[in-house]
Design an enzyme around this catalytic site. Structure first.
Site, PDB file in Angstrom:
ATOM      1  N   ASP A   1     -10.405 -11.831  10.218  1.00  0.00           N
ATOM      2  CA  ASP A   1      -9.326 -12.101   9.272  1.00  0.00           C
ATOM      3  C   ASP A   1      -8.033 -12.324  10.061  1.00  0.00           C
ATOM      4  O   ASP A   1      -7.327 -11.364  10.366  1.00  0.00           O
ATOM      5  CB  ASP A   1      -9.214 -10.829   8.411  1.00  0.00           C
ATOM      6  CG  ASP A   1      -8.647 -11.067   7.030  1.00  0.00           C
ATOM      7  OD1 ASP A   1      -8.492 -12.233   6.649  1.00  0.00           O
ATOM      8  OD2 ASP A   1      -8.378 -10.065   6.334  1.00  0.00           O
TER       9      ASP A   1
ATOM     10  N   ASP B   1       2.383   1.984   3.317  1.00  0.00           N
ATOM     11  CA  ASP B   1       3.300   0.995   3.912  1.00  0.00           C
ATOM     12  C   ASP B   1       4.738   1.408   3.665  1.00  0.00           C
ATOM     13  O   ASP B   1       5.602   1.230   4.519  1.00  0.00           O
ATOM     14  CB  ASP B   1       3.169  -0.394   3.258  1.00  0.00           C
ATOM     15  CG  ASP B   1       1.805  -0.998   3.392  1.00  0.00           C
ATOM     16  OD1 ASP B   1       1.086  -0.641   4.335  1.00  0.00           O
ATOM     17  OD2 ASP B   1       1.461  -1.847   2.533  1.00  0.00           O
TER      18      ASP B   1
ATOM     19  N   HIS C   1       0.887  -1.163   0.000  1.00  0.00           N
ATOM     20  CA  HIS C   1       0.000   0.000   0.000  1.00  0.00           C
ATOM     21  C   HIS C   1       0.930   1.219   0.000  1.00  0.00           C
ATOM     22  O   HIS C   1       2.024   1.172   0.589  1.00  0.00           O
ATOM     23  CB  HIS C   1      -0.828   0.101   1.277  1.00  0.00           C
ATOM     24  CG  HIS C   1      -1.714  -1.063   1.567  1.00  0.00           C
ATOM     25  ND1 HIS C   1      -1.277  -2.191   2.207  1.00  0.00           N
ATOM     26  CD2 HIS C   1      -3.047  -1.256   1.350  1.00  0.00           C
ATOM     27  CE1 HIS C   1      -2.283  -3.032   2.349  1.00  0.00           C
ATOM     28  NE2 HIS C   1      -3.371  -2.495   1.844  1.00  0.00           N
TER      29      HIS C   1
ATOM     30  N   ASP D   1      -5.398 -13.882   9.042  1.00  0.00           N
ATOM     31  CA  ASP D   1      -4.236 -13.764   8.134  1.00  0.00           C
ATOM     32  C   ASP D   1      -3.061 -14.645   8.548  1.00  0.00           C
ATOM     33  O   ASP D   1      -1.941 -14.156   8.748  1.00  0.00           O
ATOM     34  CB  ASP D   1      -3.767 -12.294   8.068  1.00  0.00           C
ATOM     35  CG  ASP D   1      -4.707 -11.405   7.258  1.00  0.00           C
ATOM     36  OD1 ASP D   1      -5.497 -11.943   6.471  1.00  0.00           O
ATOM     37  OD2 ASP D   1      -4.634 -10.167   7.427  1.00  0.00           O
TER      38      ASP D   1
ATOM     39  N   ASP E   1      -0.373 -12.580   1.997  1.00  0.00           N
ATOM     40  CA  ASP E   1      -1.064 -11.588   2.830  1.00  0.00           C
ATOM     41  C   ASP E   1      -1.305 -12.259   4.195  1.00  0.00           C
ATOM     42  O   ASP E   1      -2.425 -12.600   4.555  1.00  0.00           O
ATOM     43  CB  ASP E   1      -2.381 -11.177   2.160  1.00  0.00           C
ATOM     44  CG  ASP E   1      -2.999  -9.962   2.823  1.00  0.00           C
ATOM     45  OD1 ASP E   1      -2.481  -9.533   3.866  1.00  0.00           O
ATOM     46  OD2 ASP E   1      -4.007  -9.445   2.295  1.00  0.00           O
TER      47      ASP E   1
ATOM     48  N   ASP F   1      -4.387 -13.800  -2.721  1.00  0.00           N
ATOM     49  CA  ASP F   1      -3.789 -13.398  -1.452  1.00  0.00           C
ATOM     50  C   ASP F   1      -3.736 -14.655  -0.601  1.00  0.00           C
ATOM     51  O   ASP F   1      -4.756 -15.133  -0.085  1.00  0.00           O
ATOM     52  CB  ASP F   1      -4.600 -12.282  -0.777  1.00  0.00           C
ATOM     53  CG  ASP F   1      -4.022 -10.904  -1.093  1.00  0.00           C
ATOM     54  OD1 ASP F   1      -3.090 -10.824  -1.918  1.00  0.00           O
ATOM     55  OD2 ASP F   1      -4.480  -9.907  -0.494  1.00  0.00           O
TER      56      ASP F   1
ATOM     57  N   HIS G   1     -10.700 -14.407   3.327  1.00  0.00           N
ATOM     58  CA  HIS G   1     -11.922 -13.676   2.987  1.00  0.00           C
ATOM     59  C   HIS G   1     -12.984 -14.642   2.467  1.00  0.00           C
ATOM     60  O   HIS G   1     -14.177 -14.469   2.723  1.00  0.00           O
ATOM     61  CB  HIS G   1     -11.637 -12.603   1.935  1.00  0.00           C
ATOM     62  CG  HIS G   1     -10.671 -11.558   2.390  1.00  0.00           C
ATOM     63  ND1 HIS G   1     -10.289 -10.499   1.607  1.00  0.00           N
ATOM     64  CD2 HIS G   1     -10.002 -11.409   3.552  1.00  0.00           C
ATOM     65  CE1 HIS G   1      -9.426  -9.735   2.264  1.00  0.00           C
ATOM     66  NE2 HIS G   1      -9.224 -10.288   3.442  1.00  0.00           N
TER      67      HIS G   1
ATOM     68  N   GLU H   1      -8.648 -13.883  -1.665  1.00  0.00           N
ATOM     69  CA  GLU H   1      -7.928 -14.171  -0.425  1.00  0.00           C
ATOM     70  C   GLU H   1      -8.621 -15.318   0.314  1.00  0.00           C
ATOM     71  O   GLU H   1      -9.819 -15.272   0.555  1.00  0.00           O
ATOM     72  CB  GLU H   1      -7.868 -12.907   0.449  1.00  0.00           C
ATOM     73  CG  GLU H   1      -7.158 -13.152   1.764  1.00  0.00           C
ATOM     74  CD  GLU H   1      -6.766 -11.865   2.479  1.00  0.00           C
ATOM     75  OE1 GLU H   1      -6.352 -10.916   1.801  1.00  0.00           O
ATOM     76  OE2 GLU H   1      -6.881 -11.836   3.713  1.00  0.00           O
TER      77      GLU H   1
ATOM     78  N   GLU I   1     -10.565  -7.128  -4.660  1.00  0.00           N
ATOM     79  CA  GLU I   1     -10.340  -8.151  -3.630  1.00  0.00           C
ATOM     80  C   GLU I   1     -11.562  -8.200  -2.706  1.00  0.00           C
ATOM     81  O   GLU I   1     -11.722  -7.354  -1.829  1.00  0.00           O
ATOM     82  CB  GLU I   1      -9.078  -7.813  -2.826  1.00  0.00           C
ATOM     83  CG  GLU I   1      -8.755  -8.866  -1.783  1.00  0.00           C
ATOM     84  CD  GLU I   1      -7.489  -8.537  -0.992  1.00  0.00           C
ATOM     85  OE1 GLU I   1      -6.542  -7.974  -1.569  1.00  0.00           O
ATOM     86  OE2 GLU I   1      -7.469  -8.843   0.213  1.00  0.00           O
TER      87      GLU I   1
HETATM   88  C1  XLS Z   1      -7.415  -6.892   4.245  1.00  0.00           C
HETATM   89  C2  XLS Z   1      -6.928  -7.084   2.902  1.00  0.00           C
HETATM   90  C3  XLS Z   1      -5.800  -6.160   2.502  1.00  0.00           C
HETATM   91  C4  XLS Z   1      -5.635  -6.148   1.010  1.00  0.00           C
HETATM   92  C5  XLS Z   1      -4.854  -5.004   0.469  1.00  0.00           C
HETATM   93  O1  XLS Z   1      -8.155  -7.690   4.787  1.00  0.00           O
HETATM   94  O2  XLS Z   1      -6.561  -8.414   2.744  1.00  0.00           O
HETATM   95  O3  XLS Z   1      -4.627  -6.509   3.135  1.00  0.00           O
HETATM   96  O4  XLS Z   1      -5.050  -7.321   0.564  1.00  0.00           O
HETATM   97  O5  XLS Z   1      -5.457  -3.794   0.742  1.00  0.00           O
HETATM   98 NI    NI Z   2      -5.592  -9.238   1.090  1.00  0.00          NI
HETATM   99 NI    NI Z   3      -7.419  -9.811   4.398  1.00  0.00          NI
END
Ligand code: XLS
Ligand code: NI
Ligand code: NI
Length: 443
Positions: A310, A107, A104, A312, A342, A299, A274, A271, A235
């Site tokens: 999430d 970031d 991003h 992750d 991700d 992702d 998600h 993702e 996404e």
């Molecule tokens: C958040 C998203 C984010 C996207 C990029 O849940 O996964 O990280 O991948 O903005």
């Molecule tokens: Ni993501």
């Molecule tokens: Ni995410």
């Protein structure tokens, strides 16, 4: 460019040592140089490191501050910290042998006091990123804009009820597109950060969706005007941070894009976590996107099915990934997309070495899944089973149904005069699950 110092001392470039090695800091399945069908594993898998988790993640959660303290974060000037952090990031990309990274805007460079200052910081850091990309060969898989962390975006960016915020977000994405183009980004991602709502008591859902579409049209137009050729990706995510996100899942994303005439400009970045939050499997989301010809990128992560957010995490579930990989390979691959981790370390995983273990596991799991999926597809047993299951549509009245050359009247007559009652046939799910197991465990 001056020679930078070593940020991960004591950790060497990760080598491929095969499945039987005892070395925890080696690959067992991912050999980036192994050639399969004329392309290296690195080229097939296009692994990418997510800058935000790997280099901005601190382990902070709603109950406590960060636990992960990296030495390069200690300076006082945020721009020079950003520069050193980026040196560390590229050292990591090289040592973990990832050909790509993703970021991003915020970031990589700090937010300034004004938009102009933020843009200035971004320009300085982007120049440094370009130098490091040139020096290492690491490339940008995709860029995106953070339209969700700053308090101005508390009620969304393009779906904010205040047009002023829409305008600010437009300016931010304009700049992010420029930077992504400048760094050779192969895709650009739109994840709907806070593009959703908390309560319908204060929300005009229709206007917000119209505004989101207007925003995406403007992005398409601007990308075209500057000659950015990268693929645009949506996404989807069903919830978090808002209670209801507009890009709920791939199916609702397709409907949204088609409603607003955007479908030819976008594909999907799917993702895993998600997908499961939306009540789907990872493979389901891939199949839905592939069926519409809109599979873009992945992702790569995993959620904890016992938790409703999430998380992750790094995914080492080879069964889940093999199923996903079967669908991806059957769809012809990801094109300009790739597998972007991700995923983040758990809060107690504070050592730099943990960052290596995490990515080694994720990369090995995907590499193994890739090999298993290729073997499964080459054998064709599942393909053959499915083909036979639908064979009645290959000829005769089944074919006429598929090509829309029959109707209710004709089909009724057919049943009454010739076909009669259909004979039920077994779906053989258990047989197929056992067959899958035989591939996963030593066929
Ligand atoms: C958040 C998203 C984010 C996207 C990029 O849940 O996964 O990280 O991948 O903005
Ligand atoms: Ni993501
Ligand atoms: Ni995410």
């Amino acid at each position: 460019m001056k020679k930078s110092r070593i940020h991960f001392p004591g950790i060497a470039t990760v080598a491929y040592e095969g499945p039987r090695t005892d070395n925890a800091l080696a690959f067992r399945h991912y050999d980036p140089t192994e050639v399969i069908d004329g392309r290296t594993m690195a080229e097939h898998l296009r692994f990418s490191i997510a800058y935000w988790h790997a280099f901005r993640g601190t382990g902070a959660d709603p109950f406590g501050p960060g636990t992960i303290v990296r030495p390069w974060e200690s300076g006082r000037d945020p721009v020079s910290v950003a520069r050193t952090r980026m040196d560390a990031a590229f050292e990591f990309f090289q040592k973990i042998r990832a050909p790509f990274y993703c970021f991003h805007d915020r970031d990589i460079a700090p937010e300034g006091r004004t938009l102009a200052e933020s843009n200035k910081f971004l320009d300085a850091i982007a120049a440094h990123a370009w130098d490091l990309q040139q020096a290492t060969g690491v490339k940008l898989l995709w860029g995106t804009a953070n339209l969700f962390s700053h308090p101005r975006y508390l009620a969304g960016a393009s779906t904010n009820p205040d047009a002023h915020v829409f305008a600010y977000a437009a300016a931010q994405v304009k700049k992010a597109l420029e930077i992504t183009k400048q760094l050779g980004g192969e895709n650009y991602v739109f994840w709907g950060g806070r593009e959703g709502y908390e309560t319908l008591l204060n929300t005009n859902l229709k206007r917000e969706q119209d505004h989101l579409a207007a925003f995406l049209h403007m992005a398409v137009d601007y990308a075209k005007s500057i000659g950015f050729k990268g693929q645009f990706l949506i996404e989807p995510k069903p919830k978090e941070p808002t209670k209801h996100q507009y890009d709920f899942d791939v199916a609702s994303g397709i409907a949204f894009l088609r409603t607003y005439g955007l479908e030819s400009h976008f594909k999907f970045n799917i993702e895993t976590n998600h997908a499961t939050l939306a009540g789907h499997t990872f493979q389901h989301e891939i199949e839905v996107a592939a069926a519409a010809g809109m599979l873009g990128s992945i992702d790569a992560n995993a959620g904890d099915l016992l938790l409703g957010w999430d998380t992750d995490q790094f995914n080492t579930d080879v069964r889940e990934l093999t199923l996903a990989m079967i669908s991806i390979l059957r769809a012809g691959g990801l094109g300009s997309g790739g597998f972007n981790f991700d995923a983040k370390l758990r809060r107690p995983s504070i050592d730099p070495e943990d960052l290596f273990h995490a990515h080694i596991g994720g990369m090995d799991a995907y590499a193994l899944a890739f090999k298993l999926a290729r073997r499964i597809l080459a054998d064709g047993k599942f393909e053959q089973f499915v083909a036979e299951r639908y064979a009645s549509y290959d000829s005769g009245f089944g074919r006429a149904i598929e090509t829309r050359r029959t109707n209710f009247r004709q089909l009724e007559k057919l049943v009454l005069t010739q076909l009669g009652e259909p004979t039920p046939r077994s779906g053989r799910q258990e047989y197929l699950e056992n067959l899958l197991m035989s591939y996963l465990h030593g066929r």
